[in-house]
Write a protein that holds these residues in place. Sequence first.
Motif, PDB file in Angstrom:
ATOM      1  N   ALA A  55      56.939  32.619  58.482  1.00 45.47           N
ATOM      2  CA  ALA A  55      57.688  33.704  58.870  1.00 45.47           C
ATOM      3  C   ALA A  55      57.451  33.604  60.398  1.00 45.47           C
ATOM      4  CB  ALA A  55      57.226  34.951  58.333  1.00 45.47           C
ATOM      5  N   VAL A  95      57.657  40.498  62.923  1.00 48.52           N
ATOM      6  CA  VAL A  95      57.669  40.335  61.395  1.00 48.52           C
ATOM      7  C   VAL A  95      56.823  41.412  60.938  1.00 48.52           C
ATOM      8  CG1 VAL A  95      56.484  38.806  59.421  1.00 48.52           C
ATOM      9  CG2 VAL A  95      57.640  37.752  61.576  1.00 48.52           C
ATOM     10  N   ARG A 132      60.690  33.317  63.053  1.00 47.26           N
ATOM     11  CA  ARG A 132      61.170  34.378  63.954  1.00 47.26           C
ATOM     12  C   ARG A 132      60.916  33.902  65.374  1.00 47.26           C
ATOM     13  NH1 ARG A 132      63.119  39.736  63.612  1.00 47.26           N
ATOM     14  NH2 ARG A 132      62.256  39.657  61.480  1.00 47.26           N
ATOM     15  N   GLU A 187      51.883  48.977  60.677  1.00 48.61           N
ATOM     16  CA  GLU A 187      51.660  48.150  59.459  1.00 48.61           C
ATOM     17  C   GLU A 187      50.230  47.618  59.772  1.00 48.61           C
ATOM     18  OE1 GLU A 187      53.180  47.163  56.920  1.00 48.61           O
ATOM     19  OE2 GLU A 187      55.189  48.401  57.149  1.00 48.61           O
ATOM     20  N   HIS A 217      59.144  44.275  61.059  1.00 52.12           N
ATOM     21  CA  HIS A 217      60.501  44.370  60.251  1.00 52.12           C
ATOM     22  C   HIS A 217      60.416  44.002  58.727  1.00 52.12           C
ATOM     23  CE1 HIS A 217      63.053  44.778  63.567  1.00 52.12           C
ATOM     24  NE2 HIS A 217      62.324  43.913  64.096  1.00 52.12           N
ATOM     25  N   GLU A 218      59.120  43.376  58.310  1.00 50.19           N
ATOM     26  CA  GLU A 218      58.944  42.920  56.828  1.00 50.19           C
ATOM     27  C   GLU A 218      57.550  43.263  56.371  1.00 50.19           C
ATOM     28  OE1 GLU A 218      59.749  38.558  56.540  1.00 50.19           O
ATOM     29  OE2 GLU A 218      60.807  38.891  58.268  1.00 50.19           O
ATOM     30  N   GLY A 224      54.819  40.291  54.690  1.00 49.42           N
ATOM     31  CA  GLY A 224      55.548  39.328  55.069  1.00 49.42           C
ATOM     32  C   GLY A 224      55.126  38.372  56.278  1.00 49.42           C
TER      33      GLY A 224
END
Length: 196
Positions: free
Chosen positions: A31, A18, A35, A108, A21-22, A26
């Motif tokens: 989520a 997550v 996933r 991230e 990708h988000e 996210g």
Amino acid sequence: MARNPERRTALVDAAIEVLAHEGARGLTFRAVDSRAGVPLGTASNYFTNRDDLFMQAGARINHRMTPDATEVEQVMLPAPSRELVTSLMHWLVQRMADDRVGYLAMLELRLEATRRPALRTRLTETVRAEFDQSGAFYSEAGLPGDADTFLVLHLAMTGLLLEHLTLPDMLSDTALDRLVDIVVTALVPPHEPDGP
């Protein structure tokens, strides 16, 4: 708190997916559950809050990126030299490329750490410990150069990985293997054999 370690690992790996990708915004329990393909509410049984989830994801990424001791032993069989450093850096780049999702998730986390002081503290401790351990390994292995060589090599490879894994077309006019060779040749002195 749930105690199934395999389920916890699967949830943390889903959190890493997550993140990659988000992005950090996210990363929600919903989520992660989605996933991981588990019933809604599962992640909330394993993690106290989002901060806990961030911390667990960081620890798992670190674990995934750490090479197996047996592999390290095999890679370190040749005598210390610039060529060995080049080989090690190629191996590093390949390992990071093989876990691109983990690397992007770590980026991230680093960005999120600028907004979350507790995450910044924990992530700094983890990354610094890895850096210190790698620096000690470099020195103890007798690889060419000194602590400054290792520092600049670390910074250069971090930048190379950032470019390659986020904007691969930016340096597409030069093959990745060639970029690694250029970095090592520019930074690492040839190894001088010990005296007679």
